[in-house]
Scaffold this motif. Structure first.
Motif, PDB file in Angstrom:
ATOM      1  N   UNK A  57       6.195  -5.566  15.530  1.00 40.91           N
ATOM      2  CA  UNK A  57       5.142  -5.996  14.619  1.00 40.91           C
ATOM      3  C   UNK A  57       5.753  -6.338  13.264  1.00 40.91           C
ATOM      4  N   UNK A  58       5.213  -7.324  12.589  1.00 41.71           N
ATOM      5  CA  UNK A  58       5.668  -7.683  11.245  1.00 41.71           C
ATOM      6  C   UNK A  58       4.527  -7.499  10.247  1.00 41.71           C
ATOM      7  N   UNK A  59       4.914  -7.106   9.026  1.00 43.41           N
ATOM      8  CA  UNK A  59       3.974  -6.950   7.914  1.00 43.41           C
ATOM      9  C   UNK A  59       4.583  -7.606   6.681  1.00 43.41           C
ATOM     10  N   UNK A  60       3.753  -8.138   5.782  1.00 43.22           N
ATOM     11  CA  UNK A  60       4.297  -8.549   4.482  1.00 43.22           C
ATOM     12  C   UNK A  60       4.720  -7.318   3.694  1.00 43.22           C
ATOM     13  N   UNK A  61       5.662  -7.493   2.778  1.00 41.73           N
ATOM     14  CA  UNK A  61       6.172  -6.372   1.999  1.00 41.73           C
ATOM     15  C   UNK A  61       5.048  -5.605   1.304  1.00 41.73           C
ATOM     16  N   UNK A  62       4.019  -6.319   0.887  1.00 38.75           N
ATOM     17  CA  UNK A  62       2.918  -5.677   0.173  1.00 38.75           C
ATOM     18  C   UNK A  62       2.151  -4.675   1.024  1.00 38.75           C
ATOM     19  N   UNK A  63       2.344  -4.713   2.344  1.00 35.84           N
ATOM     20  CA  UNK A  63       1.601  -3.835   3.243  1.00 35.84           C
ATOM     21  C   UNK A  63       2.467  -2.719   3.847  1.00 35.84           C
ATOM     22  N   UNK A  64       3.538  -2.352   3.160  1.00 34.26           N
ATOM     23  CA  UNK A  64       4.401  -1.278   3.662  1.00 34.26           C
ATOM     24  C   UNK A  64       3.620   0.020   3.845  1.00 34.26           C
ATOM     25  N   UNK A  65       2.784   0.374   2.870  1.00 34.93           N
ATOM     26  CA  UNK A  65       2.012   1.617   2.973  1.00 34.93           C
ATOM     27  C   UNK A  65       1.118   1.606   4.211  1.00 34.93           C
ATOM     28  N   UNK A  66       0.479   0.472   4.481  1.00 35.65           N
ATOM     29  CA  UNK A  66      -0.362   0.354   5.667  1.00 35.65           C
ATOM     30  C   UNK A  66       0.474   0.476   6.931  1.00 35.65           C
ATOM     31  N   UNK A  67       1.662  -0.139   6.921  1.00 32.51           N
ATOM     32  CA  UNK A  67       2.551  -0.064   8.079  1.00 32.51           C
ATOM     33  C   UNK A  67       2.963   1.377   8.359  1.00 32.51           C
ATOM     34  N   UNK A  68       3.324   2.113   7.305  1.00 36.36           N
ATOM     35  CA  UNK A  68       3.694   3.523   7.490  1.00 36.36           C
ATOM     36  C   UNK A  68       2.533   4.313   8.088  1.00 36.36           C
TER      37      UNK A  68
END
Length: 307
Positions: free
Chosen positions: A279-290
């Motif tokens: 899965x890929x996320x934009x850098x701005x969504x790191x917290x959501x990814x974690x």
């Protein structure tokens, strides 16, 4: 530049997006414009504070270890790299959850031509870990290896690299990963949920790569040949148990090097090692990814893009 900072020990709630000064290349360094970085389990472990004795953290702290990007500027004494070169690699001190990083040339190599930045960032740490695990096991052609967690990022790379060495590869994984692992060269597949691996491995193996730890590691001693090697990356193995079973057991940390990356690049460009991006996320969504990583099962590498 944009970056994701950890403001204190904790979880996703401690991650914030900030504007911070762009780094300047020091002696022996280049500044890389990061196009992609990825998540590694150590990121959350360091953020939690559980590893502060091994990896001290000074706040504010930018997590992230691997990267793929383009060289933007050069420090002094740089040979073999030019502005505009596409490179991949990983840092020793974190800092890749950002748009730019100053990094030693000893930690990078030319990006494989046949990979995107997302794909390259997904392999830079895990493929080096897998390759070095096989080196620590002294795995040779004709030998056998049991790879636990083969469906994961490190396990997937290890299956391919062990197959490339001519080893007989036994892999534990979820059935949903079986077709992919078979295409990677796995010779025997074991459903870790329904089948105790020690009940179906009839011939002891030369090596075990343990990416799981716990009771899986404990049970693994029973399937090793006398003098065999257990290599662990999730939990240090017991020297007492190893001695009791007449085997070697070790835990290691990945040591990034241009030589290792160049060896991997050859395999990648030859089509012998393929990435597994989940899965890929934009850098701005790191917290959501974690948050997603800690609450759901994501197969494959999670990658963050800065573009």
């Amino acid at each position: 530049m944009r970056a994701i900072e950890l403001k204190d020990f904790g979880g996703p709630e401690q991650l914030i997006e900030v504007e911070t000064p762009k780094p300047i290349a020091g002696r022996g360094q280049v500044v890389v414009r990061i196009h992609a970085t990825s998540f590694n389990p150590v990121d959350i472990k360091r953020a939690s504070g559980k590893m502060r004795q091994v990896f001290p953290v000074t706040f504010p702290f930018i997590p992230g270890g691997d990267l793929s990007g383009t060289i933007e500027s050069l420090g002094a004494n740089i040979v073999g790299h030019q502005i505009g070169d596409e490179v991949y690699g990983d840092t020793e001190t974190a800092g890749t959850y950002a748009e730019f990083i100053a990094i030693s040339v000893d930690r990078i190599a030319r990006k494989p031509r046949n990979l995107t930045h997302v794909e390259a960032a997904s392999l830079s740490v895990v493929a080096q870990t897998a390759l070095q695990a096989l080196d620590h096991a002294h795995l040779k052609s004709g030998q056998s290896i049991l790879i636990h967690g083969a469906g994961g990022a490190v396990g997937s790379a290890a299956v391919q690299l062990a197959h490339l060495r001519g080893a007989h590869v036994i892999a534990t994984a979820s059935p949903s990963s079986f077709d992919r692992l078979q295409s990677y060269g796995a010779d025997q597949l074991i459903d870790y949920k329904s089948t105790p691996f020690e009940t179906v491995i009839k011939t002891p193996v030369d090596a075990v790569l343990d990416t799981i730890g716990g009771e899986v590691q404990q049970r693994s001693y029973t399937v090793l040949k006398p003098g065999g090697t257990l290599v662990a990356i999730a939990q240090p193995p017991s020297k007492v148990e190893a001695a009791k079973h007449g085997v070697k057991a070790l835990f290691f940390s990945t040591e990034s090097s241009p030589a290792t990356l160049r060896e991997l690049t050859q395999a990648i460009e030859a089509g012998q090692l393929k990435p597994f991006v989940g899965r890929t996320y934009p850098l701005s969504q790191v917290a959501q990814a974690w948050q997603d990583i800690t609450t759901t099962r994501i197969e494959g590498k999670v990658v963050f893009t800065t573009d």
